[in-house]
Every structure is written in structure tokens, then in C-alpha cells.
Write a protein that holds these residues in place. Structure first.
Motif, PDB file in Angstrom:
ATOM      1  N   LYS A  96      28.352  27.347  92.927  1.00 46.03           N
ATOM      2  CA  LYS A  96      29.391  27.249  91.902  1.00 46.03           C
ATOM      3  C   LYS A  96      30.207  25.964  92.080  1.00 46.03           C
ATOM      4  CE  LYS A  96      30.244  32.207  91.615  1.00 46.03           C
ATOM      5  NZ  LYS A  96      31.291  33.220  91.829  1.00 46.03           N
ATOM      6  N   HIS A 110      25.650  31.201  97.024  1.00 47.82           N
ATOM      7  CA  HIS A 110      26.084  31.359  95.635  1.00 47.82           C
ATOM      8  C   HIS A 110      27.458  30.721  95.400  1.00 47.82           C
ATOM      9  CE1 HIS A 110      25.831  33.120  91.687  1.00 47.82           C
ATOM     10  NE2 HIS A 110      27.005  33.704  91.842  1.00 47.82           N
ATOM     11  N   GLU A 111      28.374  30.904  96.337  1.00 50.85           N
ATOM     12  CA  GLU A 111      29.717  30.323  96.210  1.00 50.85           C
ATOM     13  C   GLU A 111      29.648  28.793  96.201  1.00 50.85           C
ATOM     14  OE1 GLU A 111      32.763  31.659  95.534  1.00 50.85           O
ATOM     15  OE2 GLU A 111      31.542  33.453  95.196  1.00 50.85           O
ATOM     16  N   ARG A 132      25.810  35.193  99.582  1.00 46.65           N
ATOM     17  CA  ARG A 132      27.173  34.989  99.110  1.00 46.65           C
ATOM     18  C   ARG A 132      27.637  33.552  99.344  1.00 46.65           C
ATOM     19  NH1 ARG A 132      31.380  37.077 100.551  1.00 46.65           N
ATOM     20  NH2 ARG A 132      31.024  37.588 102.708  1.00 46.65           N
ATOM     21  N   GLN A 133      27.377  33.034 100.548  1.00 47.36           N
ATOM     22  CA  GLN A 133      27.789  31.669 100.849  1.00 47.36           C
ATOM     23  C   GLN A 133      27.039  30.661  99.984  1.00 47.36           C
ATOM     24  OE1 GLN A 133      27.238  31.273 105.079  1.00 47.36           O
ATOM     25  NE2 GLN A 133      29.137  32.351 105.549  1.00 47.36           N
TER      26      GLN A 133
END
Length: 114
Positions: free
Chosen positions: A28, A24-25, A21-22
Motif C-alpha cells: 500500500k 500487504h501494508e 500483513r507486512q
């Protein structure tokens, strides 16, 4: 136990992991600035080339090392790229551990003989 079902469970677990999650964020965030994204990509490509040379038993290329250090210095001045690279490292380490665990079951050497 269905292996395919477990593979999909593993996929979901990876996607739900804090490491993913970290990473991927921050990916972005980095992608929003094409210049920064290009620098990060160049840095990662240089790292891979360096690792490939090391795996083939070649010594470090001085010019490549210098280029990698200069690019690293520039990237580390930006908190977002620093965070992204740290997150990428943690995610890569997690994935490496997962592959190692799976590899303990599968004898790759024998598999290649098929």
C-alpha cells in the motif's frame, strides 16, 4: 475432513500471517508513489526474466545484470522500498514452502498425464 473448508482455512491463515500483513501494508505504501511503484515493478520483472533464463539453462545476460544492479542500488536507498522488497521475499518464501508442502501430497507428474 472437507478439503474445500481446509483450503479456506489455509487462505485465512495466510491472510492473518505476519508475512502477508507486512507485505500487504508495504505494498500500500509503495503504491502511493507511482514512480516508486513503477521502479519496483521494473525490478521485479527483471528478476523474473533473469530467473527464467537461469531455469532454461542460459547464462546471465550482462546488460540485464547491470540494469538489475543499478535499479537495485537506487531502490535500496529508499527505506520503504528496502522494507517492501524484504517483506516480499519473506512472503514469497512462505508461499513457496506452502506450495512445497501441498506438492508433497500431489504427484504433479501423474496429474499432468490426465
Amino acid at each position: 475432513m472437507n478439503v474445500y473448508e481446509e483450503a479456506h482455512n489455509l487462505k485465512r491463515a495466510i491472510e492473518e500471517s505476519e508475512e502477508y500483513r507486512q507485505f500487504h501494508e508495504m505494498q500500500k505504501v509503495i503504491d502511493q508513489d507511482p514512480g516508486t511503484a513503477k521502479m519496483v515493478q521494473e525490478f521485479q520483472q527483471l528478476q523474473m526474466k533473469m530467473q527464467a533464463k537461469q531455469m532454461m539453462g542460459e547464462g546471465p545476460d550482462q546488460e540485464m545484470m547491470q540494469q538489475l544492479q543499478q535499479l537495485s542500488a537506487v531502490l535500496m536507498t529508499n527505506p520503504q522500498t528496502t522494507q517492501y522488497l524484504q517483506n516480499a521475499m519473506r512472503f514469497t518464501l512462505m508461499m513457496s514452502d506452502v506450495v512445497k508442502i501441498i506438492g508433497e501430497t500431489v504427484d504433479i507428474g501423474n496429474l499432468m498425464k490426465i
